[in-house]
Design a protein around this motif. Structure first.
Motif, PDB file in Angstrom:
ATOM      1  N   LEU A  49     -37.599   1.544  43.945  1.00 45.98           N
ATOM      2  CA  LEU A  49     -36.524   0.946  44.753  1.00 45.98           C
ATOM      3  C   LEU A  49     -35.884  -0.228  44.025  1.00 45.98           C
ATOM      4  O   LEU A  49     -34.668  -0.387  44.040  1.00 45.98           O
ATOM      5  N   GLY A  50     -36.728  -1.037  43.398  1.00 46.45           N
ATOM      6  CA  GLY A  50     -36.228  -2.224  42.690  1.00 46.45           C
ATOM      7  C   GLY A  50     -35.553  -1.886  41.379  1.00 46.45           C
ATOM      8  O   GLY A  50     -34.778  -2.673  40.850  1.00 46.45           O
ATOM      9  N   GLY A  51     -35.870  -0.726  40.832  1.00 45.48           N
ATOM     10  CA  GLY A  51     -35.192  -0.286  39.613  1.00 45.48           C
ATOM     11  C   GLY A  51     -35.956  -0.559  38.335  1.00 45.48           C
ATOM     12  O   GLY A  51     -35.449  -0.300  37.251  1.00 45.48           O
ATOM     13  N   PHE A  52     -37.158  -1.073  38.432  1.00 48.38           N
ATOM     14  CA  PHE A  52     -37.910  -1.299  37.191  1.00 48.38           C
ATOM     15  C   PHE A  52     -38.913  -0.193  36.907  1.00 48.38           C
ATOM     16  O   PHE A  52     -39.598  -0.222  35.879  1.00 48.38           O
ATOM     17  N   VAL A  53     -39.017   0.792  37.800  1.00 49.62           N
ATOM     18  CA  VAL A  53     -39.735   2.033  37.487  1.00 49.62           C
ATOM     19  C   VAL A  53     -38.726   3.169  37.655  1.00 49.62           C
ATOM     20  O   VAL A  53     -38.067   3.267  38.700  1.00 49.62           O
ATOM     21  N   GLN A  54     -38.543   3.972  36.633  1.00 52.70           N
ATOM     22  CA  GLN A  54     -37.597   5.090  36.717  1.00 52.70           C
ATOM     23  C   GLN A  54     -38.322   6.302  37.289  1.00 52.70           C
ATOM     24  O   GLN A  54     -39.357   6.702  36.746  1.00 52.70           O
ATOM     25  N   PRO A  55     -37.842   6.874  38.395  1.00 48.64           N
ATOM     26  CA  PRO A  55     -38.527   8.059  38.911  1.00 48.64           C
ATOM     27  C   PRO A  55     -38.393   9.239  37.939  1.00 48.64           C
ATOM     28  O   PRO A  55     -37.391   9.357  37.248  1.00 48.64           O
ATOM     29  N   ILE A  67     -28.080   4.817  43.658  1.00 52.78           N
ATOM     30  CA  ILE A  67     -28.409   3.737  42.720  1.00 52.78           C
ATOM     31  C   ILE A  67     -29.535   4.145  41.770  1.00 52.78           C
ATOM     32  O   ILE A  67     -30.104   3.300  41.078  1.00 52.78           O
ATOM     33  N   THR A  68     -29.877   5.427  41.739  1.00 50.05           N
ATOM     34  CA  THR A  68     -31.032   5.886  40.959  1.00 50.05           C
ATOM     35  C   THR A  68     -31.001   5.366  39.515  1.00 50.05           C
ATOM     36  O   THR A  68     -32.039   5.021  38.962  1.00 50.05           O
TER      37      THR A  68
END
Ligand code: ADP
Ligand code: ADP
Length: 225
Positions: A49-55, A67-68
């Motif tokens: 969600l925060g963007g520091f782990v890429q799914p 926002i992925t």
């Protein structure tokens, strides 16, 4: 006002599946707690969600906006993590106002916001202290103040009260609820503490082995644990 939507998110580390096809819809202004054992994927979930782990696959939406692939600083999300990532040699005031500087808010608006944030976390008078002079609980509260000073619409918290003693934790819980109402912010809140999850949230999402195994209101959980 819009909410947050996580759609079919997967995260694998090598062969290990940390998030297993996870979906969750959070309404605008909702307070959702994520409860689950250590290693179940809670921090990874907040990370995507925060963007520091890429799914590995899946997508993240703020309202109508995908926002992925947006970098963390463009997401406008307030974040309180366990390793608070404060600037140790800067003062409390410099740390807390950092998001205002980053967003180029006029200096005339800083003082009032800083004082309100300090008051909320019970650190009035601490503005000139250095971070390395503070206790763990005080640092945690500085991190909390820094995350909310720019009044974000979405706030992610990973055990933000874990280093506090009981009395302070209870008063921070009340302050957080008050803040949630005032900002009408969407809050996603990771905790180990079942009582905290049940008393603070609109819904509780229980995570186990990278999946949400139950997502219910505190009342429903109370009736069908
Ligand atoms: P929780 O927050 O519920 O304790 P995490 O999301 O931190 O769980 O971790 C979920 C699982 O993913 C754990 O088994 C953890 O060891 C693993 N994991 C987390 N980050 C990494 C990483 N960067 N590399 C490899 N494995 C990881
Ligand atoms: P645009 O540049 O397209 O106007 P915005 O940044 O305004 O994009 O956001 C698009 C949508 O996402 C808007 O409806 C906005 O309300 C919502 N949104 C943006 N940031 C957040 C957030 N942090 N939490 C919840 N909703 C958000």
């Amino acid at each position: 006002r819009v909410g947050v939507s996580i759609r079919a998110a997967n995260k694998t580390y090598g062969n290990f599946r940390a998030l297993d096809n996870v979906s969750l819809e959070v309404a605008a202004g909702e307070f959702v707690s994520i409860l689950g054992p250590s290693g179940s994927g809670k921090t990874t979930f907040l990370g995507i969600l925060g963007g520091f782990v890429q799914p590995t696959s899946g997508s993240i939406w703020l309202g109508e906006r995908d926002i992925t692939f947006e970098p963390p600083h463009k997401r406008d999300i307030g974040i309180v993590f366990q390793n608070y990532a404060l600037f140790p040699h800067m003062s409390v005031a410099e740390n807390i106002t950092f998001p205002l500087r980053a967003r180029r808010l006029p200096k005339s608006e800083w003082t009032e916001k800083l004082q309100a944030a300090l008051e909320m976390v019970e650190l009035t008078g601490y503005e000139d202290r250095r971070i390395h002079e503070l206790s763990g609980g005080q640092r945690q509260r500085v991190a909390l103040a820094r995350a909310i000073i720019f009044e974000p619409r979405l706030i992610l918290m990973d055990e933000p009260l874990s280093a506090l003693d009981k009395q302070l934790r209870e008063s921070m819980q009340i302050e957080l609820k008050r803040l949630h109402k005032k900002l009408e912010a969407t809050i996603i809140y990771v905790t180990h503490d079942q009582r905290e999850a049940l008393t603070m949230s609109d819904r509780v999402a229980i995570m186990n082995k990278g999946r949400f195994v139950q997502v219910d209101t505190p009342e429903q959980l109370h009736d069908h644990p």
